[in-house]
Design an enzyme around this catalytic site. Structure first.
Site, PDB file in Angstrom:
ATOM      1  CD  GLU A 131      -2.931  -1.261   0.144  1.00  0.00           C
ATOM      2  OE1 GLU A 131      -2.926  -0.395  -0.757  1.00  0.00           O
ATOM      3  OE2 GLU A 131      -3.724  -2.216   0.163  1.00  0.00           O
TER       4      GLU A 131
ATOM      5  CG  HIS B  26      -4.573   0.287   5.611  1.00  0.00           C
ATOM      6  ND1 HIS B  26      -5.925   0.522   5.464  1.00  0.00           N
ATOM      7  CD2 HIS B  26      -4.363  -0.975   5.157  1.00  0.00           C
ATOM      8  CE1 HIS B  26      -6.493  -0.553   4.944  1.00  0.00           C
ATOM      9  NE2 HIS B  26      -5.569  -1.482   4.758  1.00  0.00           N
TER      10      HIS B  26
ATOM     11  CG  HIS C 252      -7.815  -4.749   7.744  1.00  0.00           C
ATOM     12  ND1 HIS C 252      -7.229  -5.921   7.310  1.00  0.00           N
ATOM     13  CD2 HIS C 252      -7.458  -3.796   6.828  1.00  0.00           C
ATOM     14  CE1 HIS C 252      -6.546  -5.703   6.194  1.00  0.00           C
ATOM     15  NE2 HIS C 252      -6.650  -4.426   5.881  1.00  0.00           N
TER      16      HIS C 252
ATOM     17  CD  GLU D 109     -14.477  13.031  25.464  1.00  0.00           C
ATOM     18  OE1 GLU D 109     -13.432  12.493  25.105  1.00  0.00           O
ATOM     19  OE2 GLU D 109     -14.628  13.587  26.562  1.00  0.00           O
TER      20      GLU D 109
ATOM     21  CG  HIS E 284      -9.549  -2.925   2.542  1.00  0.00           C
ATOM     22  ND1 HIS E 284      -8.825  -3.243   1.415  1.00  0.00           N
ATOM     23  CD2 HIS E 284      -8.649  -2.955   3.564  1.00  0.00           C
ATOM     24  CE1 HIS E 284      -7.567  -3.485   1.745  1.00  0.00           C
ATOM     25  NE2 HIS E 284      -7.432  -3.306   3.043  1.00  0.00           N
TER      26      HIS E 284
HETATM   27  O1  2HA Z   1      -0.976  -4.993   3.692  1.00  0.00           O
HETATM   28  O2  2HA Z   1      -3.909  -4.332   4.688  1.00  0.00           O
HETATM   29  O3  2HA Z   1      -4.544  -3.350   2.319  1.00  0.00           O
HETATM   30  C1  2HA Z   1      -2.154  -5.643   3.908  1.00  0.00           C
HETATM   31  C2  2HA Z   1      -3.283  -4.733   3.736  1.00  0.00           C
HETATM   32  C3  2HA Z   1      -3.600  -4.334   2.367  1.00  0.00           C
HETATM   33 ZN    ZN Z   2      -5.796  -3.498   4.223  1.00  0.00          ZN
END
Ligand code: 2HA
Ligand code: ZN
Length: 271
Positions: A116, A139, A141, A169, A210
């Site tokens: 990414e 990033h 999940h 908040e 995602h």
């Molecule tokens: O690198 O989360 O979006 C693994 C991820 C890809």
């Molecule tokens: Zn990801």
């Protein structure tokens, strides 16, 4: 030269990835972090003139030439960073051609930076243009945020509004709201460009079904933004199937934003 394994930025990355793994947000190789470093600080630990190898980045990042980042590796697990930082992390510098990463340390098994990287570096460029203090792109999940993606409208106003209603908040922590991208192929320059476009306006961007991107000055601040959205999404998922008999009203949200003096998305309230 000091031992790089004792550097505060390596320590912070170890602690952060371990924490995020324990929260269940970064299964397997899920998630990635890039953190803009201060070259003077790095040079206490590394000979920054020594390039281990060069890796093409697959796009051009002219405004990042000469900048150093510590980044998580592709295919690497957050779970394993703390035990083996030199394999799971790398320090790169964007070369003079703007299209090559110079590896200064890490990825010791011959690996490379996160798939990414386009979304990360393009987001850094976008955020640095808005806020020169921005150093982190993260990033992940997060579980409840992802769950919410399946059952809630993915319109930016509607999603932000619901999240703001879930904890008092929220509007103070992310008054700029949450940007949303539709489901897209990840790991591409296209999603990188779309993320960066959103990052001009938002510090938080949901990648539908995602995960989430966050931007901030420090790892802590960026994590705190994502954590607050995730908490709100959790409250939503705990209550969405039940009759709602109480809520925080839009007038109360406005009062909060005004009390704390934050610049908020007035157009995301219905007043
Ligand atoms: O690198 O989360 O979006 C693994 C991820 C890809
Ligand atoms: Zn990801």
């Amino acid at each position: 030269m000091k031992d790089i394994l004792t550097a505060p930025f390596v320590e912070e990355m170890k602690k952060m990835t371990a924490n995020m793994y324990r929260l269940g947000w970064d299964e397997r190789n899920g998630g990635n972090i890039s953190y803009l470093l201060d070259e003077n600080e790095v040079s206490e630990y590394l000979d920054t003139a020594h390039v281990c190898r060069t890796i093409p980045i697959g796009f051009s990042a002219p405004s990042l030439i000469g900048k150093l980042f510590i980044v998580t590796g592709t295919g690497k697990y957050f779970k394993n960073v703390a035990d083996d930082p030199q394999t799971n992390l790398g320090i790169i510098r964007i070369a003079e051609d703007a299209q090559t990463a110079e590896l200064l340390w890490g990825f010791a098994d011959g690996g490379k930076f996160t798939s990414e990287l386009p979304a990360h570096l393009m987001s850094h460029m976008a955020r640095l243009a808005v806020d020169p203090q921005n150093r982190v792109i993260m990033h992940t999940h997060p579980t409840h945020t992802l769950a919410m993606n399946y059952v809630h409208e993915l319109d930016e106003k509607a999603l932000t509004h619901t999240l703001w209603e879930m904890c008092t908040e929220c509007i103070v922590v992310f008054p700029d709201g949450v940007g949303v991208l539709p489901w897209m192929l990840c790991g591409t320059n296209t999603i990188g460009e779309a993320t960066a476009q959103k990052m001009k306006e938002f510090r938080l961007v949901v990648w539908a079904m995602h995960g989430m991107y966050g931007a901030g000055k420090t790892l802590d601040e960026t994590f705190g933004l994502i954590e607050t959205v995730e908490k709100a999404a959790q409250i939503y998922m705990l209550t969405a199937h039940l009759p709602r008999i109480n809520t925080i009203t839009d007038t109360q949200l406005k009062d909060l934003a005004e009390l704390f003096g934050v610049i908020y998305r007035k157009d995301f309230l219905n007043l």
